[in-house]
Enzyme design. Structure first.
Site, PDB file in Angstrom:
ATOM      1  N   GLU A 146       0.850  -1.189   0.000  1.00 57.79           N
ATOM      2  CA  GLU A 146       0.000   0.000   0.000  1.00 57.79           C
ATOM      3  C   GLU A 146       0.892   1.248   0.000  1.00 57.79           C
ATOM      4  O   GLU A 146       1.464   1.628   1.032  1.00 57.79           O
ATOM      5  CB  GLU A 146      -0.908  -0.007   1.239  1.00 57.79           C
ATOM      6  CG  GLU A 146      -2.041   0.987   1.135  1.00 57.79           C
ATOM      7  CD  GLU A 146      -2.938   0.977   2.372  1.00 57.79           C
ATOM      8  OE1 GLU A 146      -3.631   1.981   2.594  1.00 57.79           O
ATOM      9  OE2 GLU A 146      -2.937  -0.014   3.117  1.00 57.79           O
TER      10      GLU A 146
ATOM     11  N   LYS B  58      -4.211 -15.623  17.740  1.00 59.79           N
ATOM     12  CA  LYS B  58      -4.594 -15.410  16.337  1.00 59.79           C
ATOM     13  C   LYS B  58      -6.099 -15.442  16.089  1.00 59.79           C
ATOM     14  O   LYS B  58      -6.545 -15.805  15.001  1.00 59.79           O
ATOM     15  CB  LYS B  58      -3.875 -16.425  15.428  1.00 59.79           C
ATOM     16  CG  LYS B  58      -2.366 -16.363  15.566  1.00 59.79           C
ATOM     17  CD  LYS B  58      -1.627 -17.452  14.834  1.00 59.79           C
ATOM     18  CE  LYS B  58      -0.138 -17.333  15.123  1.00 59.79           C
ATOM     19  NZ  LYS B  58       0.642 -18.420  14.575  1.00 59.79           N
TER      20      LYS B  58
ATOM     21  N   HIS C 228      -4.822   8.630  -1.776  1.00 57.81           N
ATOM     22  CA  HIS C 228      -4.794   7.263  -2.292  1.00 57.81           C
ATOM     23  C   HIS C 228      -4.656   7.258  -3.810  1.00 57.81           C
ATOM     24  O   HIS C 228      -3.993   6.409  -4.378  1.00 57.81           O
ATOM     25  CB  HIS C 228      -6.049   6.488  -1.861  1.00 57.81           C
ATOM     26  CG  HIS C 228      -5.866   5.794  -0.549  1.00 57.81           C
ATOM     27  ND1 HIS C 228      -5.915   6.451   0.651  1.00 57.81           N
ATOM     28  CD2 HIS C 228      -5.604   4.501  -0.255  1.00 57.81           C
ATOM     29  CE1 HIS C 228      -5.699   5.590   1.631  1.00 57.81           C
ATOM     30  NE2 HIS C 228      -5.512   4.402   1.113  1.00 57.81           N
TER      31      HIS C 228
ATOM     32  N   ASP D 261       5.286 -12.927  13.490  1.00 63.12           N
ATOM     33  CA  ASP D 261       4.263 -13.815  12.938  1.00 63.12           C
ATOM     34  C   ASP D 261       3.095 -12.949  12.456  1.00 63.12           C
ATOM     35  O   ASP D 261       2.374 -12.363  13.273  1.00 63.12           O
ATOM     36  CB  ASP D 261       3.806 -14.784  14.038  1.00 63.12           C
ATOM     37  CG  ASP D 261       2.863 -15.853  13.500  1.00 63.12           C
ATOM     38  OD1 ASP D 261       2.204 -15.593  12.462  1.00 63.12           O
ATOM     39  OD2 ASP D 261       2.770 -16.928  14.113  1.00 63.12           O
TER      40      ASP D 261
END
Ligand code: ADP
Length: 370
Positions: A47, A179, A353, A255
């Protein structure tokens, strides 16, 4: 991938051995002035806008005198689930494990897992005949999942001799919780719990962030607090903490799946100094990072940790490198929150953007977005 199979039509068989690398552009944001030190923060992301935006937040923090952080807690968790033939028996083990008189002997058994693992607490939850025991321990500079799992296994083996009827269903019973979005991490913390704050001067809000303090405070209240409450958010009282967390995690070998709970964050904004300046803070209860073990040893990720001055194990004070990395994550999130919230308040989001993300330039050929 940097290497690819010689014949594309040939079927690849998987034996778990890596077959190549996926490349992700890395940019740097900064300098981030945090606790009196300057950091150049590596971010791996596709991005384009993200690095430029975080960089703008870093600039606003820098010219305002820097950000300050505090590590409130440091402990990784694992919670096995065990089953008995009755709820009464499950409760018996709960009372045994939570009895302060038994803590020292359980800690001795647990701590055998590593010279860095130190048991802090065991928190229990009963569901009928089943008992969930949430072990929390410090893990030095490691993120700590292996370490805490080994310690838990030691304690389960030890308990089994006294509780012969205990049926170990799984070393992870999801009360950990790893997670997955879970209130237990948001409330109790997991990994490093960090708060980070800065006071941004009124003229900096105007000149660097191109908005004003009142607009930011109002947007924060209506978006990050009220809007998230309306959405039933769990730890999501922020604008885009996970953007920054994920980019730093990818760059530094963390992770990436732990982005789920590591991005829990509440962003607060308040007018201070007679309503002139902006006090901004991020509170992040479960930043799960390490500077040894896992993906931190890979060459590129290790170079990114080196750039931050937190590579490997701290010789003087085990755990201080990983705690510093957690504060850098929080400081970068603070910068990211400031910049995106300002773009939203000033109605600039779509324009920026279009400039960075719809750029026809091949980002893989750029060292960082301009
Ligand atoms: P994790 O528990 O995060 O999965 P690993 O088990 O892969 O991490 O890596 C931790 C290893 O690094 C352990 O073997 C531990 O003994 C070693 N180690 C060396 N120095 C440190 C340190 N300062 N803090 C934590 N672990 C360390």
């Amino acid at each position: 991938m940097t290497s690819s199979p010689s014949n594309n039509s040939q079927k690849m068989t998987s034996s778990g051995v890596p077959v190549g690398y996926v490349q992700i552009p890395v940019g740097v944001a900064g300098p981030l002035l945090l606790d009196g030190e300057e950091f150049t923060v590596p971010m791996a992301t596709t991005e384009g806008c993200l690095v430029a935006s975080t960089n703008r937040g870093c600039k606003a923090i820098h010219v305002s005198g820097g950000a300050q952080s505090v590590v409130l807690k440091d402990g990784m968790t694992r919670a096995p689930v065990v089953r008995f033939s009755s709820a009464a028996r499950a409760a018996e083990l709960k009372f045994f494990v939570e009895d302060p008189l038994n803590f020292d002997s359980l800690a001795v058994v647990f701590n055998r897992s590593s010279r860095f693992a130190r048991l802090q607490r065991i928190q229990c939850a009963v569901a009928g005949k089943n008992l969930y025991m949430r072990f929390t321990c410090s893990t030095g500079d490691a993120m700590g999942m292996n370490m805490v799992s080994k310690g838990v296994q030691n304690v389960l083996d030890f308990l089994q001799s006294d509780f012969l009827d205990m049926d170990i269903i799984g070393i992870s019973g999801n009360f950990c919780s790893d997670k997955k979005p879970a209130a237990v991490n948001w409330i109790e913390g997991r990994g490093k719990s960090v708060v980070c704050e800065a006071v941004i001067r009124e003229e900096v809000v105007r000149k660097v962030l191109k908005t004003n303090v009142a607009a930011l405070v109002e947007l924060n209240m209506l978006k990050n607090l009220t809007g998230s409450a309306m959405a039933g958010a769990l730890g999501g009282f922020n604008a885009h903490a996970s953007n920054i967390v994920s980019a730093i995690y990818l760059a530094t070998g963390q992770d990436p799946a732990q982005n789920v709970e590591s991005s829990h964050c509440i962003t607060m904004m308040e007018a201070v100094n007679n309503g002139k300046d902006l006090h901004v803070s991020v509170t992040m209860p479960s930043i799960e990072v390490g500077t040894v073990g896992g993906g931190t040893q890979l060459a590129s990720q290790s170079a990114c940790l080196n750039l931050l001055g937190v590579k490997g194990a701290s010789k003087d004070s085990p755990g201080s490198n990983s705690r510093k990395l957690a504060t850098i994550v929080a400081g970068s999130v603070l910068a990211g929150e400031l910049s995106l919230m300002s773009a939203l308040a000033a109605g600039q989001l779509v324009k920026s953007h279009m400039k960075y993300n719809r750029s026809s330039r091949d980002v893989s050929k750029l060292a960082c977005p301009s």
